[in-house]
Design a protein around this motif. Structure first.
Motif, PDB file in Angstrom:
ATOM      1  N   ARG A   1       3.524  -2.425   4.077  1.00 59.12           N
ATOM      2  CA  ARG A   1       2.992  -3.885   3.883  1.00 59.12           C
ATOM      3  C   ARG A   1       3.891  -4.886   2.774  1.00 59.12           C
ATOM      4  NH1 ARG A   1       1.069  -1.943   8.291  1.00 59.12           N
ATOM      5  NH2 ARG A   1      -1.230  -1.476   8.257  1.00 59.12           N
TER       6      ARG A   1
ATOM      7  N   VAL B   1       0.932  -1.255  -0.091  1.00 56.38           N
ATOM      8  CA  VAL B   1      -0.128   0.092  -0.193  1.00 56.38           C
ATOM      9  C   VAL B   1       0.936   1.272  -0.037  1.00 56.38           C
ATOM     10  CG1 VAL B   1      -2.005  -1.022   1.078  1.00 56.38           C
ATOM     11  CG2 VAL B   1      -0.181  -0.108   2.535  1.00 56.38           C
TER      12      VAL B   1
ATOM     13  N   GLN C   1      -7.471  -0.879   2.858  1.00 53.84           N
ATOM     14  CA  GLN C   1      -6.597  -2.103   2.370  1.00 53.84           C
ATOM     15  C   GLN C   1      -7.294  -3.150   1.968  1.00 53.84           C
ATOM     16  OE1 GLN C   1      -3.386  -3.173   5.074  1.00 53.84           O
ATOM     17  NE2 GLN C   1      -2.579  -4.568   3.616  1.00 53.84           N
TER      18      GLN C   1
ATOM     19  N   GLU D   1      -7.355  -0.929  -2.004  1.00 52.84           N
ATOM     20  CA  GLU D   1      -6.040  -0.212  -1.993  1.00 52.84           C
ATOM     21  C   GLU D   1      -4.907  -1.397  -2.310  1.00 52.84           C
ATOM     22  OE1 GLU D   1      -4.367   2.911   0.800  1.00 52.84           O
ATOM     23  OE2 GLU D   1      -6.067   2.811   1.683  1.00 52.84           O
ATOM     24  N   GLN D   2      -4.086  -0.879  -3.227  1.00 48.11           N
ATOM     25  CA  GLN D   2      -2.799  -2.114  -3.814  1.00 48.11           C
ATOM     26  C   GLN D   2      -2.163  -1.282  -4.523  1.00 48.11           C
ATOM     27  OE1 GLN D   2      -4.064  -5.429  -5.743  1.00 48.11           O
ATOM     28  NE2 GLN D   2      -2.098  -6.589  -5.212  1.00 48.11           N
TER      29      GLN D   2
ATOM     30  N   CYS E   1      -8.523  -5.145   9.090  1.00 48.28           N
ATOM     31  CA  CYS E   1      -8.420  -6.076   7.715  1.00 48.28           C
ATOM     32  C   CYS E   1      -8.682  -7.341   8.084  1.00 48.28           C
ATOM     33  CB  CYS E   1      -6.947  -6.106   7.365  1.00 48.28           C
ATOM     34  SG  CYS E   1      -6.292  -4.547   6.518  1.00 48.28           S
TER      35      CYS E   1
END
Length: 769
Positions: free
Chosen positions: A294, A193, A665, A669-670, A727
Motif C-alpha cells: 500500500r 502495511v 488495515q 495496521e500501519q 477497507c
C-alpha cells in the motif's frame, strides 16, 4: 437435468490438504534439513541512510564461521530487477544490489551475509563485524519526500520522483468540472502495511559439484519465475543447472512472489563452499527486509450534476516506492489507477500518478495490488458526494452504477467490464443487513452512550491476467489421476479445487486426484500464483487437459470394449458403453498390455487476454464508544459476483480471510517510520497491531453470480476480493456515525481508538467555541 457430481464444480468439498496440515504433517521450507548444513544470517543497516565501511576480518576467523559475503564478494552478480516499465514514459530504475555497496538507503538494508555451522555462531560473527557508519539525511513519508530541498534518496531522481504521468483525458475532466453543480473532494491516506504471513520466508540451497547443479527449496508463490530471474538476471547461470522446489507455503499475499537477496546469496555460498546452506527469516528480517504494501496519498474530486449524476473525476495519486524498486512496484499505483472509476458510469476521467522514493523498505504488490487502493478512493469519494448533495449512499450509487444493459462497458481508463448486476448485489446486501431498520438500532445504541454507523462499498477489480498457464493431466498406473501445473498454492486449496474440476468430468473422488506444483524439474513451465489467476487461468487449463485426456482414454477403452468412442461415457472413474453394464476401470485401462502410453496424458494451455472483473458489495455496521474511541464491528454482510462458484466452502474462506486483512488495515495496521530519521517505529509485534479473531465480525456471505463472458468456465477471480471491498466499507461506516453525531466527515486508516477519540474531542471543541 443431471444431478451434480458429488465432488464436482459447485460442491462444498472439504479441503483435502487440511488433514496433513492439521496433524502437523505439512512440509514447509524450514522442515527441509539436509545434514550437515550451514546456517545463514543477514547483517542489516540500523540507519535509514548512511555511508559505511566494513571490516569482516575478525569475524571470518571466529569458531564455526565458514563464509562471510560482503558487497565486494558479490560484485559480479546482477541486482534485483524491476520487471515493469512504462511504454509511453520509460524510466531508468536505480540499482538494487544484492548487498548494498558503500551506502545504505533504508533501515534493514543488507550489507553482509554470514554462514556458520550454527545460527548462534553466525550471530556471534554478525556482532563481531566492524562497521563504521556515517549517517546521511533521510526522508520518510510521501509529503516530506516531494518537498523542496527534501533529502534525495537517489541523486539522479530529482524531487525523489521516479515518474509523473497522466491517465485519462485531462481536457474532458476539466470540461466536466467547469459545468458541475457541485464538487466533492477528499484527500486520503492508504497506510503502509506489513504482510506478516504465518510462515516467514526461508530457503535451502543444496549443491551437486559433479553436475554443477543447485537445488533451491524456497517457500514462494512460484518456482519457475524465481529460477528465471535468479539464473538469467542475477547469478547468470544456465537454468538447466538449477532446480527450484516450493513445498507447502504458509501464506504469501503477493509478498512471496518476488526474488529476494537471500536466494541469490545462499546459491553463491553453496557453490563456493560445496555445502548445503539453510536460511530462515526471523520476524525482524521480515519487518525490515521483505517488500511492504500500500502506502498511497490521494486527492480525488468528483464533478456532480444537481440530480447526483457523476460528470467527471479528477485524481492526484502518489505511491511510495521505498528506497528501491521491487519487482512490480511501479505498476501497483499506475495499474491500480485504471480501476479508479469503479462500477460507475464516469465519462470524463483524469489521474495524475507519481511514484516517489523514500528511505524506507521497498513497497510492492500486497493482496489486491493497486485495486484495493483504487476501490478505497472511489468508495470514500462516492460517500462524500452523497453527503455533499444530501443523498443516501445507496441512492447515489443506484444513480451512477453502470446498468446491465450497457455491458460490456468500456471505462474511461480502457477497462472492459463484461458482466454483472451491480444494483442487485447492493440491494441484496442491504436486505440481509436490514438497512431500513438501522435508524432504530442507532437510537437504541445512543441510549447506551454509543454511536452506530453503517456503510457500504461496492467494488470491482480486474484479475486473472498473469499469462499462459499449462496443465498436464495424466492417468496413473493405479487408475488415479495426476495433475502437473505451474501455479503455486500458499493456502488457497489448489489440491482440492483442481481435483473438483477433474471430478466434474471423470467422477473420481478428490483423494484419487494428485496435484504436483512447485518443482521446475517435473513441471516444464509456470507463472506461479498471483493476481487471483490460478482458477481463471490454471483451472481452465486443467479443465481442458482433463477433457482431452478423457477423449484419449475413450480411444483406449474403445479397443478394450470393442465399441465406438461415440458410444462411451466416463463416470465414477470408469469408462462404460452407455446404457449397458459393460465397462472398464481406469486402473484396468492403465494396466492393459500394449496400451498406448501417449494416450494416458494430455496437456492444455490457457491465458486470459481480457481478465475477469469480480465485483460485489460489502456492508459494515459499527458501534463506536465516544468515551474511548473503541470501535466494534457488529454486523458485516458481503454479496459478491464471482461468475461461477467452484467450491462454496473454500470461496467463503478466501473472502473471510481477505475481509479480515482489510479490517486489520482499516482499524489497526500501519507501518510507521520516524519522520526525522527514517527509523522503523513499528518493527515488531509489540508495536505493529494485527487483527485477532475478536476484532472481526461473524460474516454473512452470499454470491449473486453473473457468469463471466471472457472466461471459458465463467469464473471470476476471488482470492483478493475480500481485501478490496472491506477497507472502504468499514471506514464509510465509521464516518457515517461520526458525521451524524459530531459533524466529522473524514478519518484516515487506521481508525485507531486514539485517532477516533481525538477526532471526537476536536469536533466537540470546535462546536463549543
Amino acid at each position: 437435468m443431471a444431478a451434480p457430481i458429488k465432488f464436482g464444480v459447485g460442491q462444498s468439498v472439504r479441503r483435502k490438504e487440511d488433514d496433513a496440515l492439521i496433524r502437523g504433517k505439512g512440509r514447509y521450507t524450514d522442515d527441509v534439513a539436509p545434514s550437515p548444513a550451514l546456517h545463514a544470517l543477514m547483517l542489516r543497516s540500523p540507519h535509514a541512510h548512511a555511508t559505511y565501511t566494513i571490516d569482516a576480518g575478525k569475524a571470518r576467523g571466529m569458531p564455526g564461521v565458514a563464509l562471510i559475503l560482503t558487497a565486494a564478494d558479490v560484485a559480479e552478480l546482477g541486482g534485483l530487477p524491476c520487471l515493469f516499465n512504462l511504454e509511453t514514459d520509460p524510466f531508468i530504475a536505480p540499482p538494487y544490489p544484492i548487498l548494498a555497496k558503500d551506502e545504505v538507503r533504508h533501515v534493514g538494508d543488507a550489507i553482509a551475509f554470514v554462514f556458520a555451522d550454527t545460527v548462534d555462531h553466525a550471530r556471534d560473527a554478525i556482532e563481531a563485524i566492524d562497521v563504521k557508519w556515517t549517517p546521511l539525511p533521510a526522508v520518510a513519508g510521501l509529503v516530506n519526500a516531494v518537498k523542496k530541498d527534501a533529502p534525495q534518496v537517489w541523486p539522479d531522481k530529482p524531487g525523489n520522483v521516479l515518474f509523473d504521468v497522466s491517465i485519462g483525458d485531462k481536457g474532458a475532466a476539466e470540461a466536466a468540472f467547469a459545468k458541475a453543480h457541485a464538487v466533492a473532494e477528499i484527500t486520503i491516506v492508504n497506510p503502509r502495511v506489513i504482510t506478516n504471513f504465518m510462515e516467514t520466508r526461508a530457503a535451502v540451497a543444496e549443491y551437486d559439484a559433479k553436475r554443477d547443479h543447485l537445488t533451491l527449496t524456497i517457500g514462494s508463490q512460484g518456482s519457475h519465475r524465481l529460477r528465471e530471474i535468479l539464473c538469467d538476471m542475477i547469478l547468470k547461470m544456465p537454468k538447466e543447472n538449477m532446480r527450484v522446489i516450493c513445498p507447502d507455503v504458509g501464506g504469501g499475499f503477493g509478498t512471496k512472489l518476488f526474488p529476494y537477496r537471500e536466494y541469490a546469496l545462499i546459491s553463491v555460498a553453496a557453490r563456493k563452499l560445496k555445502k548445503s546452506v539453510k536460511w530462515t527469516a526471523e520476524r525482524s528480517d521480515h519487518f525490515m527486509g521483505d517488500a511492504q504494501g500500500r502506502d498511497n496519498l490521494t486527492t480525488a474530486k468528483m464533478a456532480l450534476a444537481e440530480d447526483g449524476k457523476f460528470l467527471g473525476m479528477d485524481v492526484d495519486l502518489m505511491g511510495d516506492m521505498g528506497a528501491y524498486l521491487s519487482t512490480f512496484a511501479p505498476y501497483i499505483p499506475h495499474g491500480g489507477a485504471g480501476m479508479l472509476p469503479g462500477l460507475y458510469d464516469i465519462q470524463a476521467f483524469h489521474c495524475r500518478v507519481r511514484t516517489v522514493f523514500t528511505n524506507t523498505v521497498p513497497v510492492d504488490a500486497y493482496r489486491g495490488a493497486g485495486r484495493p487502493e483504487a476501490a478505497y478512493v472511489i468508495e470514500r469519494l462516492v460517500d462524500a458526494a452523497a453527503r455533499k448533495l444530501g443523498m443516501t449512499p445507496d441512492a447515489i450509487r443506484r444513480k451512477n452504477f453502470i446498468p446491465p444493459k450497457s455491458l460490456p462497458y468500456t471505462t474511461a481508463t480502457g477497462k472492459v467490464y463484461d458482466s454483472g448486476d451491480f444494483v442487485a448485489h447492493m440491494k441484496r446486501a442491504m436486505e440481509i443487513a436490514n438497512w431500513k431498520e438501522f435508524g432504530k438500532r442507532a437510537k437504541a445504541a445512543k441510549k447506551d452512550g454509543l454511536v452506530r454507523g453503517i456503510g457500504m462499498a461496492s467494488y470491482v477489480e480486474v484479475c486473472g491476467t498473469m499469462g499462459e498457464e499449462t496443465a498436464n493431466v495424466a492417468l496413473d498406473p493405479n487408475g488415479d489421476i495426476s495433475i502437473l501445473i505451474g501455479t503455486q498454492s500458499s493456502g488457497q486449496g489448489h489440491q482440492t479445487a483442481y481435483a473438483q474440476i477433474v471430478a466434474e468430468q471423470f467422477g473420481v473422488p478428490p483423494e484419487r486426484v494428485h496435484v504436483l506444483q512447485g518443482d521446475t524439474d517435473k513441471i516444464a513451465t509456470g507463472l506461479g500464483t498471483g493476481g487471483s489467476a490460478s482458477i481463471p487461468s490454471g483451472g481452465v487449463s486443467v479443465q481442458r487437459a482433463t477433457h482431452e485426456l478423457g477423449n484419449k482414454l475413450k480411444e483406449l477403452a474403445a479397443q478394450a470394449l470393442e465399441a465406438g468412442t461415440g458410444d462411451l461415457e466416463i463416470a465414477d472413474g470408469r469408462i462404460r458403453i452407455a446404457g449397458t453394464d459393460r465397462s472398464i476401470s481406469f486402473a484396468d485401462l492403465a494396466k492393459r498390455p500394449g496400451g498406448d502410453t501417449s494416450k494416458m496424458n494430455a496437456s492444455a494451455t490457457f491465458a486470459s487476454a481480457d481478465g475477469t472483473y469480480p465485483n460485489g458489495t460489502h456492508l459494515a455496521e459499527v458501534e463506536i464508544d465516544p468515551s474511548t474511541g473503541i470501535i466494534k464491528i457488529v454486523s458485516y454482510v458481503i454479496v459478491d459476483d464471482f461468475g461461477v462458484t467452484l467450491n462454496p466452502l473454500m470461496l467463503a474462506g478466501q473472502v473471510h480471510g481477505g475481509a479480515m486483512q482489510g479490517i486489520g488495515q482499516a482499524l489497526m495496521e500501519q507501518a510507521v517510520y520516524s519522520q526525522t530519521d527514517g527509523q522503523l517505529v513499528t518493527g515488531t509485534f509489540m508495536d505493529y497491531a494485527m487483527p485477532r479473531a475478536s476484532d472481526g465480525p461473524s460474516f454473512v456471505f452470499e454470491t449473486h453470480n453473473v457468469p463471466c463472458t471472457t472466461n471459458p468456465m465463467g469464473v471470476k477471480g476471488a482470492g483478493e476480493a475480500g481485501a478490496i471491498g472491506s477497507c472502504p466499507a468499514v471506514v464509510n461506516a465509521i464516518v457515517e456515525g461520526l458525521h451524524r453525531e459530531f459533524g466529522i466527515d473524514h478519518i484516515d486508516m487506521p481508525a485507531t481508538p486514539e485517532r477516533v477519540w481525538v477526532a471526537i474531542r476536536e469536533a466537540q471543541r470546535r462546536h463549543t467555541l
